[in-house]
Design a protein around this motif. Structure first.
Motif, PDB file in Angstrom:
ATOM      1  N   ARG A 270       0.377   1.521  -3.942  1.00 33.48           N
ATOM      2  CA  ARG A 270      -0.974   2.061  -4.115  1.00 33.48           C
ATOM      3  C   ARG A 270      -1.127   3.527  -3.729  1.00 33.48           C
ATOM      4  O   ARG A 270      -2.136   4.143  -4.041  1.00 33.48           O
ATOM      5  CB  ARG A 270      -1.991   1.199  -3.357  1.00 33.48           C
ATOM      6  CG  ARG A 270      -2.040  -0.217  -3.899  1.00 33.48           C
ATOM      7  CD  ARG A 270      -3.319  -0.905  -3.525  1.00 33.48           C
ATOM      8  NE  ARG A 270      -3.152  -2.342  -3.484  1.00 33.48           N
ATOM      9  CZ  ARG A 270      -4.114  -3.200  -3.201  1.00 33.48           C
ATOM     10  NH1 ARG A 270      -5.323  -2.766  -2.933  1.00 33.48           N
ATOM     11  NH2 ARG A 270      -3.885  -4.494  -3.171  1.00 33.48           N
TER      12      ARG A 270
ATOM     13  N   MET B 188      -2.506  -0.283  10.328  1.00 30.02           N
ATOM     14  CA  MET B 188      -2.614   0.642   9.173  1.00 30.02           C
ATOM     15  C   MET B 188      -2.741   2.083   9.680  1.00 30.02           C
ATOM     16  O   MET B 188      -2.184   3.014   9.085  1.00 30.02           O
ATOM     17  CB  MET B 188      -3.830   0.305   8.306  1.00 30.02           C
ATOM     18  CG  MET B 188      -3.770  -1.032   7.648  1.00 30.02           C
ATOM     19  SD  MET B 188      -2.539  -1.122   6.327  1.00 30.02           S
ATOM     20  CE  MET B 188      -2.623  -2.874   5.976  1.00 30.02           C
TER      21      MET B 188
ATOM     22  N   VAL C 285     -10.839   5.074   8.144  1.00 29.06           N
ATOM     23  CA  VAL C 285     -11.111   4.118   9.226  1.00 29.06           C
ATOM     24  C   VAL C 285     -10.322   2.860   8.900  1.00 29.06           C
ATOM     25  O   VAL C 285     -10.481   2.290   7.807  1.00 29.06           O
ATOM     26  CB  VAL C 285     -12.609   3.753   9.297  1.00 29.06           C
ATOM     27  CG1 VAL C 285     -12.866   2.883  10.526  1.00 29.06           C
ATOM     28  CG2 VAL C 285     -13.478   4.986   9.322  1.00 29.06           C
TER      29      VAL C 285
ATOM     30  N   LYS D 278     -14.678  -2.301  -5.915  1.00 28.20           N
ATOM     31  CA  LYS D 278     -14.060  -3.627  -5.698  1.00 28.20           C
ATOM     32  C   LYS D 278     -14.842  -4.455  -4.678  1.00 28.20           C
ATOM     33  O   LYS D 278     -14.278  -4.954  -3.703  1.00 28.20           O
ATOM     34  CB  LYS D 278     -12.598  -3.461  -5.252  1.00 28.20           C
ATOM     35  CG  LYS D 278     -11.717  -2.833  -6.312  1.00 28.20           C
ATOM     36  CD  LYS D 278     -10.266  -2.813  -5.902  1.00 28.20           C
ATOM     37  CE  LYS D 278      -9.921  -1.645  -5.036  1.00 28.20           C
ATOM     38  NZ  LYS D 278      -8.537  -1.614  -4.585  1.00 28.20           N
TER      39      LYS D 278
ATOM     40  N   PHE E 212       0.836  -1.200   0.000  1.00 29.85           N
ATOM     41  CA  PHE E 212       0.000   0.000   0.000  1.00 29.85           C
ATOM     42  C   PHE E 212       0.874   1.254   0.000  1.00 29.85           C
ATOM     43  O   PHE E 212       0.633   2.187  -0.756  1.00 29.85           O
ATOM     44  CB  PHE E 212      -0.943  -0.001   1.209  1.00 29.85           C
ATOM     45  CG  PHE E 212      -1.973  -1.101   1.137  1.00 29.85           C
ATOM     46  CD1 PHE E 212      -2.961  -1.068   0.166  1.00 29.85           C
ATOM     47  CD2 PHE E 212      -1.940  -2.180   1.993  1.00 29.85           C
ATOM     48  CE1 PHE E 212      -3.916  -2.071   0.067  1.00 29.85           C
ATOM     49  CE2 PHE E 212      -2.879  -3.195   1.908  1.00 29.85           C
ATOM     50  CZ  PHE E 212      -3.870  -3.142   0.942  1.00 29.85           C
TER      51      PHE E 212
ATOM     52  N   GLY F  66      -9.448   2.477   4.028  1.00 32.02           N
ATOM     53  CA  GLY F  66      -8.613   3.213   3.056  1.00 32.02           C
ATOM     54  C   GLY F  66      -7.116   3.007   3.250  1.00 32.02           C
ATOM     55  O   GLY F  66      -6.299   3.790   2.755  1.00 32.02           O
ATOM     56  N   SER F  67      -6.776   1.953   4.001  1.00 32.77           N
ATOM     57  CA  SER F  67      -5.364   1.603   4.214  1.00 32.77           C
ATOM     58  C   SER F  67      -4.601   2.798   4.799  1.00 32.77           C
ATOM     59  O   SER F  67      -5.104   3.468   5.683  1.00 32.77           O
ATOM     60  CB  SER F  67      -4.777   1.096   2.886  1.00 32.77           C
ATOM     61  OG  SER F  67      -3.427   0.824   3.025  1.00 32.77           O
TER      62      SER F  67
ATOM     63  N   VAL G 212      -7.627  -0.630  10.535  1.00 27.49           N
ATOM     64  CA  VAL G 212      -7.158  -1.471  11.652  1.00 27.49           C
ATOM     65  C   VAL G 212      -5.927  -0.789  12.277  1.00 27.49           C
ATOM     66  O   VAL G 212      -5.270   0.042  11.622  1.00 27.49           O
ATOM     67  CB  VAL G 212      -6.815  -2.901  11.150  1.00 27.49           C
ATOM     68  CG1 VAL G 212      -8.055  -3.583  10.611  1.00 27.49           C
ATOM     69  CG2 VAL G 212      -5.719  -2.884  10.097  1.00 27.49           C
TER      70      VAL G 212
ATOM     71  N   HIS H 198      -5.930   6.110  -1.306  1.00 20.93           N
ATOM     72  CA  HIS H 198      -6.746   6.792  -2.321  1.00 20.93           C
ATOM     73  C   HIS H 198      -6.488   8.300  -2.288  1.00 20.93           C
ATOM     74  O   HIS H 198      -6.448   8.945  -3.331  1.00 20.93           O
ATOM     75  CB  HIS H 198      -8.234   6.482  -2.109  1.00 20.93           C
ATOM     76  CG  HIS H 198      -8.491   5.007  -2.046  1.00 20.93           C
ATOM     77  ND1 HIS H 198      -8.196   4.165  -3.093  1.00 20.93           N
ATOM     78  CD2 HIS H 198      -8.955   4.217  -1.051  1.00 20.93           C
ATOM     79  CE1 HIS H 198      -8.486   2.924  -2.742  1.00 20.93           C
ATOM     80  NE2 HIS H 198      -8.946   2.926  -1.501  1.00 20.93           N
TER      81      HIS H 198
HETATM   82  C1  SAM Z   1      -7.877  -5.046   0.123  1.00 15.97           C
HETATM   83  S1  SAM Z   1      -7.496  -3.762   1.228  1.00 15.97           S
HETATM   84  C2  SAM Z   1      -8.085  -2.340   0.319  1.00 15.97           C
HETATM   85  C3  SAM Z   1      -7.346  -1.101   0.684  1.00 15.97           C
HETATM   86  C4  SAM Z   1      -7.668   0.108  -0.178  1.00 15.97           C
HETATM   87  N1  SAM Z   1      -9.019   0.592   0.052  1.00 15.97           N
HETATM   88  C5  SAM Z   1      -7.467  -0.196  -1.634  1.00 15.97           C
HETATM   89  O1  SAM Z   1      -8.449  -0.228  -2.378  1.00 15.97           O
HETATM   90  O2  SAM Z   1      -6.324  -0.370  -2.053  1.00 15.97           O
HETATM   91  C6  SAM Z   1      -8.700  -3.930   2.498  1.00 15.97           C
HETATM   92  C7  SAM Z   1      -8.530  -2.911   3.592  1.00 15.97           C
HETATM   93  O3  SAM Z   1      -9.587  -3.082   4.552  1.00 15.97           O
HETATM   94  C8  SAM Z   1      -9.028  -2.860   5.829  1.00 15.97           C
HETATM   95  N2  SAM Z   1      -9.831  -3.479   6.891  1.00 15.97           N
HETATM   96  C9  SAM Z   1     -10.009  -4.787   7.146  1.00 15.97           C
HETATM   97  N3  SAM Z   1     -10.752  -4.960   8.261  1.00 15.97           N
HETATM   98  C10 SAM Z   1     -11.059  -3.713   8.711  1.00 15.97           C
HETATM   99  C11 SAM Z   1     -11.811  -3.211   9.819  1.00 15.97           C
HETATM  100  N4  SAM Z   1     -12.385  -4.043  10.699  1.00 15.97           N
HETATM  101  N5  SAM Z   1     -11.920  -1.864   9.967  1.00 15.97           N
HETATM  102  C12 SAM Z   1     -11.327  -1.028   9.093  1.00 15.97           C
HETATM  103  N6  SAM Z   1     -10.615  -1.438   8.013  1.00 15.97           N
HETATM  104  C13 SAM Z   1     -10.481  -2.768   7.836  1.00 15.97           C
HETATM  105  C14 SAM Z   1      -7.676  -3.516   5.723  1.00 15.97           C
HETATM  106  O4  SAM Z   1      -6.788  -3.157   6.738  1.00 15.97           O
HETATM  107  C15 SAM Z   1      -7.236  -3.104   4.340  1.00 15.97           C
HETATM  108  O5  SAM Z   1      -6.488  -1.913   4.331  1.00 15.97           O
END
Ligand code: SAM
Length: 288
Positions: A73, A133, A128, A199, A69, A104-105, A130, A109
């Motif tokens: 990204r 991140m 928002v 996605k 990321f 949003g990692s 984890v 974005h």
């Molecule tokens: C496949 S990545 C997509 C990241 C970014 N939005 C992108 O399109 O490149 C999924 C994202 O969801 C986040 N995620 C997973 N569980 C989550 C939670 N409970 N609360 C917030 N974000 C979460 C992950 O940490 C990760 O950054």
């Protein structure tokens, strides 16, 4: 016969009753190995059941996962980002000044999109995420003077307190245990005017939970949504589906479950119906 049709026939044979047990065993081993990155496996009743079956892992809350990321990204967009860029730009041009970005990692974005479109001065972009991140994202924002960015770990709290004009979530709602947009919208007092979802694993069958190898030794439960219900629930909250697009770069092949496999993820753009009703002239552009 095209290569694609031949591959589909082979896949159907492998998913058939004779080869299925062997296929499942082989795919399970592959899925659990480091070669299984990106692959999906199994059908489960709930995130809890999926977690009980998966090897223990930190899921996305794992620093090595942030690497791609940060390195990739934040610096480029992909084909599936263009519909989001278009509608985001139009929303900003219409006066939106704040974004809530769920999953949003590290702020990918925000960093990538600002290379392509002008973000207004004073824009706020709240992510928002984890805890891992959030920590990496805050650090990156500080070192790159990205003052528009802020981070939080608590989704429900973020949504309840949200006054953001735009909600964005790309490739993320499926990984959050209870993140159906309809539930989140009901929590929210100041509802967003625009909702941009990208996605997403939407399909014609019932909702189900599967699992994905997300790399670096991590695995995560994933919810697959019934397309019609997912859209209807948001519409019932007072939104109009304004555009939708396929994301062929993301497919879901579930070994042994051809009926739950599909070729393309989805993107959706919703507009607050009240906003549309309040306009004196209809908005000039519409995807649908
Ligand atoms: C496949 S990545 C997509 C990241 C970014 N939005 C992108 O399109 O490149 C999924 C994202 O969801 C986040 N995620 C997973 N569980 C989550 C939670 N409970 N609360 C917030 N974000 C979460 C992950 O940490 C990760 O950054």
């Amino acid at each position: 016969m095209s290569l694609l049709s031949a591959a589909r026939i082979v896949r159907r044979l492998l998913d058939g009753p004779v080869a299925r047990p062997v296929l499942l065993q082989w795919k399970r081993e592959h899925f659990l190995s480091s070669q299984g990155y990106g692959f999906y496996y199994g059908v489960f009743e709930s995130f809890r059941d999926a977690r009980a079956w998966l090897p223990p892992s930190k899921e996305f809350d794992h620093a090595p996962i942030a690497e791609e990321f940060v390195e990739v990204r934040t610096k480029r967009v992909f084909a599936y980002d263009y519909p989001v860029l278009l509608w985001l730009l139009r929303a900003l041009q219409a006066g939106a000044t704040s974004v809530l970005d769920i999953g949003g990692s590290v702020g990918v974005h925000y960093y990538a999109y600002r290379r392509y479109i002008q973000l207004p001065e004073g824009l706020t972009w709240r992510v928002v995420e984890v805890p891992t991140m959030v920590a990496i994202g805050r650090n990156l924002a500080m070192t790159s003077a990205a003052t528009a960015l802020s981070f939080t770990e608590d989704l429900d709290q973020a949504v309840m307190a949200s006054t953001s004009d735009i909600w964005i979530s790309a490739g993320a709602l499926q990984y959050v245990e209870d993140a159906r947009p309809a539930r989140l919208l009901k929590l929210c007092v100041a509802r967003p005017k625009h909702i941009l979802l990208n996605k997403l694993p939407l399909h014609s069958g019932d909702d189900f939970v599967t699992t994905q190898n997300i790399g670096s030794g991590s695995f995560a439960p994933v919810r697959v949504f019934n397309r019609g219900r997912f859209i209807e629930e948001i519409e019932e909250c007072g939104y109009t589906l304004w555009d939708k697009w396929d994301v062929p770069e993301r497919a879901l092949y579930l070994p042994g479950f051809p009926g739950r496999s599909f070729q393309s993820f989805s993107g959706l753009y919703f507009v607050d119906s009240q906003q549309l009703r309040n306009r004196t002239t209809p908005p000039p552009y519409r995807g649908l």
